[in-house]
Structure formats: structure tokens, C-alpha cells
Design a protein around this motif. Structure first.
Motif, PDB file in Angstrom:
ATOM      1  N   GLU A 233     131.372 107.680  19.044  1.00  0.00           N
ATOM      2  CA  GLU A 233     132.713 107.667  20.770  1.00  0.00           C
ATOM      3  C   GLU A 233     134.194 109.115  19.720  1.00  0.00           C
ATOM      4  O   GLU A 233     133.982 109.454  20.748  1.00  0.00           O
ATOM      5  N   ALA A 234     134.121 108.047  18.492  1.00  0.00           N
ATOM      6  CA  ALA A 234     135.431 108.909  18.431  1.00  0.00           C
ATOM      7  C   ALA A 234     135.459 110.164  17.239  1.00  0.00           C
ATOM      8  O   ALA A 234     135.671 110.971  17.805  1.00  0.00           O
ATOM      9  N   ALA A 235     133.922 110.650  17.145  1.00  0.00           N
ATOM     10  CA  ALA A 235     133.158 111.502  16.361  1.00  0.00           C
ATOM     11  C   ALA A 235     132.793 113.248  17.627  1.00  0.00           C
ATOM     12  O   ALA A 235     133.598 113.899  17.881  1.00  0.00           O
ATOM     13  N   ALA A 236     132.439 112.408  18.762  1.00  0.00           N
ATOM     14  CA  ALA A 236     132.251 112.919  19.946  1.00  0.00           C
ATOM     15  C   ALA A 236     133.217 113.634  20.762  1.00  0.00           C
ATOM     16  O   ALA A 236     133.334 114.255  21.520  1.00  0.00           O
ATOM     17  N   GLY A 237     134.286 112.441  21.028  1.00  0.00           N
ATOM     18  CA  GLY A 237     135.731 112.932  21.023  1.00  0.00           C
ATOM     19  C   GLY A 237     137.020 113.807  20.995  1.00  0.00           C
ATOM     20  O   GLY A 237     136.782 114.439  21.088  1.00  0.00           O
ATOM     21  N   LEU A 238     136.050 113.973  19.039  1.00  0.00           N
ATOM     22  CA  LEU A 238     137.232 114.498  17.905  1.00  0.00           C
ATOM     23  C   LEU A 238     136.275 116.166  19.008  1.00  0.00           C
ATOM     24  O   LEU A 238     136.551 117.082  18.452  1.00  0.00           O
ATOM     25  N   ALA A 239     135.612 116.579  18.760  1.00  0.00           N
ATOM     26  CA  ALA A 239     134.348 117.321  19.197  1.00  0.00           C
ATOM     27  C   ALA A 239     134.049 117.984  20.177  1.00  0.00           C
ATOM     28  O   ALA A 239     135.094 118.990  20.101  1.00  0.00           O
ATOM     29  N   SER A 240     135.534 117.149  21.008  1.00  0.00           N
ATOM     30  CA  SER A 240     135.483 117.829  22.885  1.00  0.00           C
ATOM     31  C   SER A 240     136.399 118.563  22.932  1.00  0.00           C
ATOM     32  O   SER A 240     136.932 119.649  22.974  1.00  0.00           O
ATOM     33  N   SER A 241     137.403 117.808  22.108  1.00  0.00           N
ATOM     34  CA  SER A 241     138.982 118.483  22.019  1.00  0.00           C
ATOM     35  C   SER A 241     138.590 119.736  21.481  1.00  0.00           C
ATOM     36  O   SER A 241     139.655 120.602  21.226  1.00  0.00           O
ATOM     37  N   GLU A 242     138.349 119.783  19.756  1.00  0.00           N
ATOM     38  CA  GLU A 242     138.167 121.045  19.377  1.00  0.00           C
ATOM     39  C   GLU A 242     137.108 122.434  19.902  1.00  0.00           C
ATOM     40  O   GLU A 242     137.816 123.396  19.182  1.00  0.00           O
ATOM     41  N   LEU A 243     136.055 121.828  20.169  1.00  0.00           N
ATOM     42  CA  LEU A 243     135.080 123.334  21.286  1.00  0.00           C
ATOM     43  C   LEU A 243     135.303 123.349  21.833  1.00  0.00           C
ATOM     44  O   LEU A 243     134.881 123.594  23.482  1.00  0.00           O
ATOM     45  N   GLY A 244     136.263 122.066  22.907  1.00  0.00           N
ATOM     46  CA  GLY A 244     136.798 121.698  24.883  1.00  0.00           C
ATOM     47  C   GLY A 244     135.233 121.631  25.621  1.00  0.00           C
ATOM     48  O   GLY A 244     135.685 121.703  26.404  1.00  0.00           O
ATOM     49  N   GLU A 245     134.510 121.380  24.804  1.00  0.00           N
ATOM     50  CA  GLU A 245     133.512 120.830  25.805  1.00  0.00           C
ATOM     51  C   GLU A 245     133.027 118.751  25.705  1.00  0.00           C
ATOM     52  O   GLU A 245     134.350 118.629  25.302  1.00  0.00           O
ATOM     53  N   ALA A 246     132.864 118.669  27.182  1.00  0.00           N
ATOM     54  CA  ALA A 246     132.975 117.286  27.522  1.00  0.00           C
ATOM     55  C   ALA A 246     131.892 116.468  26.590  1.00  0.00           C
ATOM     56  O   ALA A 246     130.687 117.066  26.564  1.00  0.00           O
ATOM     57  N   ALA A 247     131.758 115.600  25.736  1.00  0.00           N
ATOM     58  CA  ALA A 247     131.153 115.219  25.093  1.00  0.00           C
ATOM     59  C   ALA A 247     131.548 113.529  25.584  1.00  0.00           C
ATOM     60  O   ALA A 247     131.954 112.998  25.067  1.00  0.00           O
ATOM     61  N   GLU A 248     130.332 113.132  26.402  1.00  0.00           N
ATOM     62  CA  GLU A 248     130.227 111.322  27.072  1.00  0.00           C
ATOM     63  C   GLU A 248     129.576 110.934  26.306  1.00  0.00           C
ATOM     64  O   GLU A 248     127.939 110.934  26.344  1.00  0.00           O
ATOM     65  N   ALA A 249     129.578 110.709  25.293  1.00  0.00           N
ATOM     66  CA  ALA A 249     129.238 109.624  23.664  1.00  0.00           C
ATOM     67  C   ALA A 249     129.758 108.063  23.753  1.00  0.00           C
ATOM     68  O   ALA A 249     131.241 108.370  23.627  1.00  0.00           O
ATOM     69  N   THR A 250     129.261 107.543  23.166  1.00  0.00           N
ATOM     70  CA  THR A 250     129.380 106.020  22.794  1.00  0.00           C
ATOM     71  C   THR A 250     128.872 105.162  21.509  1.00  0.00           C
ATOM     72  O   THR A 250     127.483 106.082  21.575  1.00  0.00           O
ATOM     73  N   GLY A 251     129.641 104.065  21.036  1.00  0.00           N
ATOM     74  CA  GLY A 251     128.788 103.341  20.132  1.00  0.00           C
ATOM     75  C   GLY A 251     128.902 104.118  19.108  1.00  0.00           C
ATOM     76  O   GLY A 251     130.141 104.734  18.570  1.00  0.00           O
ATOM     77  N   ARG A 252     128.090 103.320  18.206  1.00  0.00           N
ATOM     78  CA  ARG A 252     128.389 103.456  16.194  1.00  0.00           C
ATOM     79  C   ARG A 252     127.403 103.636  15.822  1.00  0.00           C
ATOM     80  O   ARG A 252     125.933 103.075  16.956  1.00  0.00           O
ATOM     81  N   ILE A 253     126.423 104.575  14.684  1.00  0.00           N
ATOM     82  CA  ILE A 253     125.170 104.056  13.633  1.00  0.00           C
ATOM     83  C   ILE A 253     125.757 103.956  12.430  1.00  0.00           C
ATOM     84  O   ILE A 253     126.764 104.219  11.654  1.00  0.00           O
ATOM     85  N   ALA A 254     124.977 102.727  11.819  1.00  0.00           N
ATOM     86  CA  ALA A 254     124.318 102.586  10.729  1.00  0.00           C
ATOM     87  C   ALA A 254     123.755 102.685   9.764  1.00  0.00           C
ATOM     88  O   ALA A 254     122.847 102.317  10.460  1.00  0.00           O
ATOM     89  N   ILE A 255     123.313 103.298   8.398  1.00  0.00           N
ATOM     90  CA  ILE A 255     122.819 103.292   7.592  1.00  0.00           C
ATOM     91  C   ILE A 255     122.546 103.119   6.176  1.00  0.00           C
ATOM     92  O   ILE A 255     123.925 102.941   5.827  1.00  0.00           O
ATOM     93  N   GLY A 256     121.410 102.317   6.462  1.00  0.00           N
ATOM     94  CA  GLY A 256     122.351 101.690   4.582  1.00  0.00           C
ATOM     95  C   GLY A 256     120.568 101.351   3.561  1.00  0.00           C
ATOM     96  O   GLY A 256     119.308 101.607   4.464  1.00  0.00           O
ATOM     97  N   LEU A 257     119.811 101.378   2.511  1.00  0.00           N
ATOM     98  CA  LEU A 257     119.090 102.255   1.668  1.00  0.00           C
ATOM     99  C   LEU A 257     118.811 100.565   0.601  1.00  0.00           C
ATOM    100  O   LEU A 257     119.924 100.285   0.188  1.00  0.00           O
TER     101      LEU A 257
END
Length: 492
Positions: A233-257
Motif C-alpha cells: 500500500e505504501a509503495a503503491a501510494g508513493l508510485a501514485s504520487s511520483e507517476l501521477g497515476e491512481a494505484a489502488e493497492a493494499t497489503g504486504r508481501i513477505a518472502i523467505g528462503l
């Protein structure tokens, strides 16, 4: 030097292009360290356990974080040693247990920068075994590295004085970054503005204290040899402010090896992830389990299994009619009505396995060099499918063929479509399959790949040592989990 902030010399930021080396160096270091888990289990036996993690010195405001941890706990150490013992002989023969995985990367970096420094003398005495990187929204434009984000790297330090001396010399001679040593880590940033902002952000709250982050890391594996995390959500909001596009995304992603005694596993989890109002939970199915895939013949080489494919396809058609409008037409061509025809064709549970790849295997290994056009032996099992409907479709499709059409039978509640020959036992009874797929019994979908015939076709001296690969997808109401696993059979 303690935990205070050492005074920084006046610093004039060099041109942005001189900072580029930091990114590939960090990425290369991570790859090299990930590829050398043996070293972690055989070196640095003294003072091996404990110590801070990179998330303790990187900010809670981070939207992206990644780390490599080669200072394992006691349980990890035992798992590493056992897993290495299971690797195929041809891989073990290439491993140098005394090699330091950081040496090649750091030495290459030094050579590229043209700095007269030596790894063993200038870096090895202080470089620790934990590495992290984080990016957060830059409050100060001068701290921004790219796309509105500031970035910093954290390198674990065993000797603070030696780290200050080596990094200070590297900063003076190569430029492109600034640093400070704090709380057991050397913190590297592109410029003073980013480093100053990092201090303030971490003082407010380190990432380790963020409840959502800590919970997510526990899910993918608190002892992961490598991990990554993103606030979608935070990354999408930042992309929206930088690119001027609406990014309706929520949640979090985690990866582990994670390295276990019997397998290496890459796990990815998505928490409350949604895009434009569509949630992963919308595709959740109450029907769980991979029993149908386990019912495939025991000589299955490749297998796929999924539950609720009919309902998933129906939902996709409803949400994206312009992309899936031909589904109804395709069903109509074979005499099936939409949407019930989906269940008649796919069933509510579906599994397909290739038992004797023949030409498919040869083409895969030598890219068609044999010129074989033989049809691989396969079996489809569909719970809740319509045997009569499948017989009609097969009859239509094979009307002008000289090959024998697949046979349609039933096995309990499952419709079984078979082509060619196959074994009479169950795939689920194979110990290699069981070892690979353990813990995935309640998944929504899965895959399995037996590496042994591929290794044999490639001329490996011990093809049976390669074991198999497997994976699964589990979708719940608010989250989803993906597993990918390799379980070699060497040494056991």
C-alpha cells in the motif's frame, strides 16, 4: 566506538552516476552469499550465534526491505549441515567449504573502483555475516535516490575500528557514498542527507519494532537465510504520487528462503493484498487438499493439481469479459453450456500428470534435437467432472487422428482420462514425493516435478540424488501463501 554517531567529515556529494556501483555490488553480494550456505555451516564456529539483525538499524518507515543472514542459530546450523549432505555428489564436488562467499564480490568491487585495497587485510577482519537494505519515502529531496525513495545498506561489523578505517579509506578514494558505524552495523548511504534522514527515522522507530513486519517475518520463517518484505500500500501510494497515476493497492508481501534438513524452500506470503478492489480472498476455495494429485500414477514425472478451477474461471470471465469472452464460445463448440460446462470439463478438483514424457522429455533436454513427435503418456483426474461429456469431446477431437484416443474411466468419484501407459501405484506413496510435498496437504493448488529422469537423460552419474521439486498455493480469506521447494536425495 560504542553506539554513538561518529562525527562525519564535510562531504560534497559526487555526481549521481558515481553511486551506481552500490546497487549491483549489494545485489551481487546477496546472490553470492545465498549460493554458499555451506560456508555458513562450516565457518566461524566460535561466536556464531546471536547478535543484532539489520532491521534493528533500518527504519520502520521502510516500504521495501531485504536481508541475508549467514550467522545461523544452532538449529539452522544442524539443518544446513544435513541439507548439504543431501546434495547430489556432482554439486558437493564443486563446493569449497573453506571459501568465504564475500571475498569474490568485495574483491571485484575493489578492482572495479580502482582502489588499492585487499580483502583479507582490509575487509575480512571486520565484515560480519548479516546484510540488509531498506528504502523509505524521502522527506528531504536531497536524500532521494530514485522514485521518491531514500536507500541505505547495513553491513554487520565485527570490529568497529577496523570497519571505520577501511570504509573511510574507500570513501576517500572511491567516493559515491558516505557511512557511519552504529550498533554493530556499518550503515552506507548515497549522501549525507540520506544518512542524516536515516538516523532520524531509526531513532523514531526501527523496522524491528513494527508489529506487522515482525508478524510477517515470523510467518515466512524467522530464521530465514534470506528474506524480503514490502508494504504494498505504501509503495503503491508513493508510485501514485511520483507517476501521477491512481494505484489502488493494499497489503504486504513477505518472502523467505529457508534451509531445512531435507529441503530448501522459498516461501512467499501476501497479507490483505488487493488491487483495484479485487482481493486474493475473492479466489479462495473451501475445497482444500492435494489428494487427487497424489492419486496420479506412481511413475508420474510432472504433475499439477488444483481445486475449484471451474469457479475461478467463472469469476475471471465475469470480471474480465473482454479478455475471457471466448470461454463460452469454446464450450459451445464442444456442446457444453456455460457455466455448468466448466465443471463438466474440469471438475471441482483437477489433477493432471505426465507419466512418460517420451518426445516431450527429449525435446526439453536437447531443444528438439531428436525430432521426436511422440505423444507423452498422461493422466487427467477430475472429481465431479462428466465422463460422458469428456468422452464426447475426445471423440470429436480425435475423429481424424490415426492415434488411439485417450480412454475415459472412473475411479470412485473421479473421472480418469488416460493416454498411453502408466504405473499402477499411487504417486502419493512415493517417498520422494512425500518428502517434497510434506506440509502442503491443505493447499489449494500444487505442482510436482521429478528431477531424476531429467538428470538421467542429462548424463548425471547419480540421477537418483537429484530428488524432486514441488510447490503449492494456499489462498485464504485475507492472505495467500506460495511455496517452492527442492528436496534432493543425495547421501540418504
Amino acid at each position: 566506538m560504542g553506539t554513538g554517531y561518529p562525527p562525519q567529515q564535510p562531504y560534497a556529494a559526487p555526481p549521481r552516476r558515481s553511486r551506481v556501483w552500490m546497487v549491483p555490488v549489494a545485489a551481487g553480494l546477496g546472490v553470492a552469499l545465498l549460493a554458499t550456505t555451506v560456508w555458513a555451516s562450516t565457518s566461524m564456529v566460535s561466536d556464531l550465534f546471536g547478535g543484532p539483525q539489520p532491521e534493528t538499524v533500518l527504519p520502520a518507515s521502510a516500504v521495501v526491505f531485504a536481508k541475508v543472514d549467514l550467522k545461523p542459530s544452532g538449529g539452522q546450523l544442524a539443518n544446513y549441515a544435513q541439507f548439504v549432505g543431501r546434495l547430489p555428489d556432482s554439486i558437493q564436488d564443486e563446493i569449497d567449504p573453506e571459501a568465504d562467499p564475500a571475498e569474490e564480490v568485495v574483491s571485484s568491487m575493489v578492482d572495479e573502483l580502482g582502489v588499492d585495497m585487499d580483502y583479507e587485510q582490509d575487509f575480512e577482519p571486520w565484515l560480519g555475516r548479516r546484510f540488509g537494505v531498506a528504502a523509505w519515502p524521502a522527506a528531504d529531496p536531497a536524500a532521494e535516490a530514485s522514485d521518491g525513495l531514500a536507500v541505505a545498506f547495513a553491513l554487520a561489523v565485527e570490529d568497529e575500528d577496523a570497519a571505520n578505517a577501511a570504509l573511510g579509506r574507500l570513501e576517500d578514494e572511491a567516493g559515491g557514498f558516505t557511512f557511519e558505524v552504529r550498533d554493530g552495523f556499518a550503515l552506507l548511504a548515497p549522501n549525507d542527507a540520506a544518512l542524516t534522514e536515516l538516523r532520524g527515522e531509526v531513532d523514531r522507530a526501527p523496522l524491528a519494532d513494527d508489529g506487522a513486519f515482525a508478524q510477517d517475518m515470523d510467518v515466512v520463517g524467522g530464521d530465514s537465510i534470506a528474506a524480503a518484505w514490502m508494504d504494498v500500500e505504501a509503495a503503491a501510494g508513493l508510485a501514485s504520487s511520483e507517476l501521477g497515476e491512481a494505484a489502488e493497492a493494499t497489503g504486504r508481501i513477505a518472502i523467505g528462503l529457508n534451509i531445512e534438513a531435507e529441503y530448501a524452500e522459498l516461501r512467499g506470503d501476501m497479507f490483505d493484498v488487493g488491487v483495484d478492489g479485487v482481493s486474493l480472498g475473492d479466489y479462495a476455495t473451501e475445497d482444500r487438499g492435494l489428494e487427487l494429485m497424489g492419486d496420479l500414477p506412481d511413475d508420474t514425472v510432472m504433475a499439477l493439481g488444483a481445486n475449484g478451477l471451474d469457479s475461478v474461471v467463472e469469476r475471471l470471465v465475469a470480471e474480465n469479459p473482454e479478455d475471457f469472452g471466448d470461454v463460452e464460445a469454446a464450450l459451445s463448440e464442444v456442446g457444453l453450456a456455460y457455466p455448468d460446462g466448466l465443471t463438466q470439463l474440469l471438475g471441482t478438483r483437477t489433477a493432471v500428470g505426465v507419466t512418460d514424457p517420451q518426445g516431450l522429455l527429449s525435446d526439453f533436454m536437447d531443444f528438439g534435437g531428436t525430432g521426436s513427435s511422440s505423444t507423452p503418456s498422461m493422466q487427467l483426474r477430475a472429481l465431479g467432472a462428466d465422463a460422458a461429456a469428456l468422452e464426447d469431446i475426445i471423440a470429436q477431437s480425435s475423429a481424424n487422428s490415426y492415434e488411439a484416443p485417450p480412454g475415459v474411466n472412473t475411479d470412485g468419484d473421479a473421472v480418469v482420462v488416460s493416454s498411453g501407459t502408466s504405473g499402477t501405484g499411487r504417486l502419493g506413496d512415493d517417498p520422494v514425493y512425500q518428502r517434497t510435498m510434506q506440509g502442503m496437504e491443505e493447499a489449494s493448488a500444487g505442482f510436482y516435478l521429478d528431477l531424476r529422469p531429467f538428470a538421467e537423460d542429462a548424463g548425471e552419474s547419480g540421477p537418483e540424488q537429484w530428488g524432486s521439486m514441488g510447490g503449492s498455493l494456499t489462498v485464504n480469506e485475507n492472505d495467500a501463501s506460495i511455496l517452492a521447494r527442492w528436496a534432493p536425495s543425495g547421501g540418504g
